[in-house]
Design a protein around this motif. Structure first.
Motif, PDB file in Angstrom:
ATOM      1  N   ARG A   1       0.843  -1.200   0.000  1.00 63.34           N
ATOM      2  CA  ARG A   1       0.000   0.000   0.000  1.00 63.34           C
ATOM      3  C   ARG A   1       0.873   1.242   0.000  1.00 63.34           C
ATOM      4  N   MET A   2       0.501   2.196  -0.846  1.00 64.66           N
ATOM      5  CA  MET A   2       1.216   3.462  -0.925  1.00 64.66           C
ATOM      6  C   MET A   2       0.282   4.591  -0.504  1.00 64.66           C
ATOM      7  N   PRO A   3       0.752   5.535   0.272  1.00 68.73           N
ATOM      8  CA  PRO A   3      -0.119   6.597   0.784  1.00 68.73           C
ATOM      9  C   PRO A   3      -0.514   7.580  -0.314  1.00 68.73           C
ATOM     10  N   GLU A   4      -1.540   8.327  -0.029  1.00 71.89           N
ATOM     11  CA  GLU A   4      -1.977   9.392  -0.933  1.00 71.89           C
ATOM     12  C   GLU A   4      -0.861  10.419  -1.093  1.00 71.89           C
ATOM     13  N   SER A   5      -0.711  10.916  -2.313  1.00 75.30           N
ATOM     14  CA  SER A   5       0.273  11.972  -2.575  1.00 75.30           C
ATOM     15  C   SER A   5      -0.425  13.130  -3.265  1.00 75.30           C
ATOM     16  N   ALA A   6       0.345  14.126  -3.630  1.00 74.50           N
ATOM     17  CA  ALA A   6      -0.251  15.334  -4.198  1.00 74.50           C
ATOM     18  C   ALA A   6      -0.975  15.061  -5.506  1.00 74.50           C
ATOM     19  N   ASP A   7      -0.495  14.080  -6.267  1.00 75.68           N
ATOM     20  CA  ASP A   7      -1.064  13.875  -7.596  1.00 75.68           C
ATOM     21  C   ASP A   7      -1.855  12.586  -7.756  1.00 75.68           C
ATOM     22  N   VAL A   8      -1.865  11.711  -6.744  1.00 75.56           N
ATOM     23  CA  VAL A   8      -2.597  10.450  -6.861  1.00 75.56           C
ATOM     24  C   VAL A   8      -3.244  10.086  -5.538  1.00 75.56           C
ATOM     25  N   PRO A   9      -4.378   9.360  -5.584  1.00 76.99           N
ATOM     26  CA  PRO A   9      -4.983   8.843  -4.358  1.00 76.99           C
ATOM     27  C   PRO A   9      -4.149   7.684  -3.819  1.00 76.99           C
ATOM     28  N   PRO A  10      -4.520   7.124  -2.670  1.00 73.58           N
ATOM     29  CA  PRO A  10      -3.795   5.946  -2.182  1.00 73.58           C
ATOM     30  C   PRO A  10      -3.836   4.824  -3.216  1.00 73.58           C
ATOM     31  N   VAL A  11      -2.748   4.047  -3.285  1.00 78.76           N
ATOM     32  CA  VAL A  11      -2.646   2.950  -4.247  1.00 78.76           C
ATOM     33  C   VAL A  11      -2.399   1.656  -3.482  1.00 78.76           C
TER      34      VAL A  11
ATOM     35  N   LEU B   1      -9.522   0.010   4.201  1.00 74.04           N
ATOM     36  CA  LEU B   1      -8.982   0.998   3.271  1.00 74.04           C
ATOM     37  C   LEU B   1     -10.045   2.005   2.850  1.00 74.04           C
ATOM     38  N   ASP B   2      -9.613   3.222   2.551  1.00 75.72           N
ATOM     39  CA  ASP B   2     -10.525   4.268   2.100  1.00 75.72           C
ATOM     40  C   ASP B   2     -11.108   3.920   0.738  1.00 75.72           C
ATOM     41  N   ASP B   3     -12.348   4.339   0.511  1.00 74.16           N
ATOM     42  CA  ASP B   3     -13.012   4.032  -0.757  1.00 74.16           C
ATOM     43  C   ASP B   3     -12.259   4.570  -1.969  1.00 74.16           C
ATOM     44  N   SER B   4     -11.504   5.634  -1.797  1.00 75.41           N
ATOM     45  CA  SER B   4     -10.792   6.235  -2.935  1.00 75.41           C
ATOM     46  C   SER B   4      -9.550   5.453  -3.340  1.00 75.41           C
TER      47      SER B   4
ATOM     48  N   ILE C   1     -11.362   0.498  -4.025  1.00 77.56           N
ATOM     49  CA  ILE C   1     -11.951  -0.163  -2.864  1.00 77.56           C
ATOM     50  C   ILE C   1     -13.433   0.182  -2.765  1.00 77.56           C
ATOM     51  N   GLY C   2     -13.793   1.428  -3.045  1.00 80.23           N
ATOM     52  CA  GLY C   2     -15.199   1.805  -2.990  1.00 80.23           C
ATOM     53  C   GLY C   2     -16.061   1.003  -3.944  1.00 80.23           C
ATOM     54  N   ARG C   3     -15.577   0.821  -5.161  1.00 74.80           N
ATOM     55  CA  ARG C   3     -16.323   0.038  -6.148  1.00 74.80           C
ATOM     56  C   ARG C   3     -16.452  -1.407  -5.702  1.00 74.80           C
ATOM     57  N   GLU C   4     -15.365  -1.979  -5.188  1.00 81.82           N
ATOM     58  CA  GLU C   4     -15.415  -3.377  -4.751  1.00 81.82           C
ATOM     59  C   GLU C   4     -16.265  -3.533  -3.500  1.00 81.82           C
ATOM     60  N   ARG C   5     -16.214  -2.569  -2.612  1.00 86.94           N
ATOM     61  CA  ARG C   5     -17.048  -2.636  -1.397  1.00 86.94           C
ATOM     62  C   ARG C   5     -18.534  -2.683  -1.776  1.00 86.94           C
ATOM     63  N   ALA C   6     -18.873  -1.977  -2.871  1.00 83.00           N
ATOM     64  CA  ALA C   6     -20.280  -1.891  -3.274  1.00 83.00           C
ATOM     65  C   ALA C   6     -20.717  -3.038  -4.169  1.00 83.00           C
TER      66      ALA C   6
END
Length: 235
Positions: A146-156, A192-195, A208-213
């Motif tokens: 897991r990689m944290p959120e950065s200025a140009d991308v959401p968490p990966v 994990l966050d939905d984003s 994650i949000g799509r898979e959670r739903a």
């Protein structure tokens, strides 16, 4: 951040190259069957210098090109200790022969420098942060990055064969366990966050949000119920 990914080999296994930007150092994730040529093309295209190979698990469709890739660039490979044996003995990991013609194309064995991953550890490589989570179920030594959120991308989230778009990894091979799979989905994925962008070992990216739903397995795990056996994808 730059993430260059491509499916490789007989099983369409996703290999990823991750770097802060073009022209910088990078980490290679899961160089599997017939991935070496694609890795070299991506390195050249983006002017990248690899510093390490990291592996989500030890199945041959994810590690088949580790020896040539590590050897060509003199970099270490990181793998969980419970899956390390698979690099040298891929047929034992599958409980059957994967076929002599295919085996003849592979360089079986360990690269010169192998390092072991631990649950909860953080790897700082190529100026990037990778948080490691042990996620058994597909194999005993499966991990995610897991990689944290950065200025140009959401968490990966590099999920390996734990979580796919619409499905999960198979559990019918040696070392697989549906109970462990459910436990890993609950412990590693649900918080994990939905984003969070999910880049898996096979198939398209999702969140994650799509898979959670929509993912029936993740929904059943979230509800605390069982689920049917996962369909086969990859090894």
């Amino acid at each position: 951040m730059l993430i260059a990914g491509f499916p490789a080999g007989a099983w369409g296994t996703n290999c990823y190259l991750v770097a802060p930007a073009a022209g910088e150092e990078c980490v290679i994730i899961d160089p599997g069957h017939q991935a070496a040529e694609g890795v070299e093309e991506a390195l050249k295209k983006h002017r990248l210098k690899p510093v390490a190979v990291v592996l989500t698990h030890g199945h041959i469709d994810h590690v088949a090109s580790v020896v040539p890739v590590c050897g060509a660039h003199d970099v270490p490979a990181w793998i969980h200790p419970e899956d390390r044996f698979m690099m040298s003995d891929p047929e034992k990991a599958l409980g059957r022969s994967i076929g002599m013609p295919l085996m003849g194309e592979l360089t079986v064995g360990e690269p010169d420098d192998v390092r072991e991953l631990a649950d909860g550890a953080q790897l700082d490589l190529a100026g990037l942060e990778f948080s490691i989570a042990h996620a058994p179920g597909h194999t005993k030594g499966s991990v995610t990055f897991r990689m944290p959120e950065s200025a140009d991308v959401p968490p990966v989230f590099f999920s390996g064969d734990l979580l796919f778009a619409g499905s999960i990894g198979r559990t019918d091979l040696p070392g697989g366990s549906m109970a462990d799979m459910f436990g890993s989905l609950a412990r590693v994925c649900l918080p994990l966050d939905d984003s969070t962008v999910v880049l898996s070992g096979h198939g398209p990216q999702t969140t994650i949000g799509r898979e959670r739903a929509t993912n029936p397995y993740l929904r059943e795990v979230a509800a605390g119920q069982g689920a049917p056996a996962a369909p086969r994808r990859g090894m």
